[in-house]
Design an enzyme around this catalytic site. Sequence first.
Site: not given
Ligand code: NAD
Length: 243
Positions: A20, A39, A56, A135, A148, A203
């Site tokens: 995202i 990142d 981080d 979320s 979470y 959904y």
């Molecule tokens: P993803 O795992 O594809 O990407 C997450 C990114 O965060 C990665 O690039 C990772 O390297 C980075 N990251 C993780 N820990 C980190 C840290 N300590 N410092 C810096 N960077 C860090 O995840 P996504 O699916 O794109 O999710 C993005 C956000 O959306 C998250 O907060 C997730 O909880 C939320 N979300 C996702 C979904 C889904 O279905 N994918 C649903 C609800 C909420």
Amino acid sequence: MSGPRLQGRRIVITGAAAGIGRATAELFAAEGASLALLDRDATSLGELAGEAISVDVSDEKSVATAITKAASAMGGIDGVVNVAGIFPVAALEDTSLDLWEKTIAVNLTGPFLIARAALPHLRKAGKATIVNLSSASAIVPFRELSAYGASKGGIITLSKVWASELGPKIRVNVVCPGMTRTRMVSDWHPDSEKLAQTAKATYALQRIAEPVEVAKAILFLTSDESSFTTGSTMTVDGGRTFH
Ligand code: NAD
């Protein structure tokens, strides 16, 4: 509204390397924003338009350094998008203190550290925005997501506190995605056929989201199109939370 919606805006996006966050970085670049892309996996940030900065988000010093770099690269900051997150699934009795603390540190302390470090720049900008990723599972929770769920529930309340405290110049909003096609979800549901069936059954829109569909909501809340919206929690979940 015509023309690029983020022209002249200087935005920090965390978690920009994948999923995202990456879709948000691509969309925001197309909408004319200057970007600082943060990142922990800084190598894949190089493929995107913007300043690539390693961070981080759970580490106070790392965040302070990253935000200083971001502000100097862009000449200021007038928007923050907190996307970085982790998604550990564990039954309550299997949730170690370490897992709990790590999840809270990245998902809840991370946005706090980023926003607090960016705040002097956001105040200087005059009009600014913060968008935090929660979320759909914070609204209608799933089992085995103690840490979470707590982190994502916390971010909704935290965002409302900030919306009250930082208005009228800084608007703060939350996006709550449903399942979105990223590594986070494919790690959780490796069987894509089964995932499609689950989405069909649970959904209203009978499918999961593409990352850009969540990015478009983040764009709305970051742009002037949402000029009277603050403290709001927007579900982008294909109807999962009521269906
Ligand atoms: P993803 O795992 O594809 O990407 C997450 C990114 O965060 C990665 O690039 C990772 O390297 C980075 N990251 C993780 N820990 C980190 C840290 N300590 N410092 C810096 N960077 C860090 O995840 P996504 O699916 O794109 O999710 C993005 C956000 O959306 C998250 O907060 C997730 O909880 C939320 N979300 C996702 C979904 C889904 O279905 N994918 C649903 C609800 C909420």
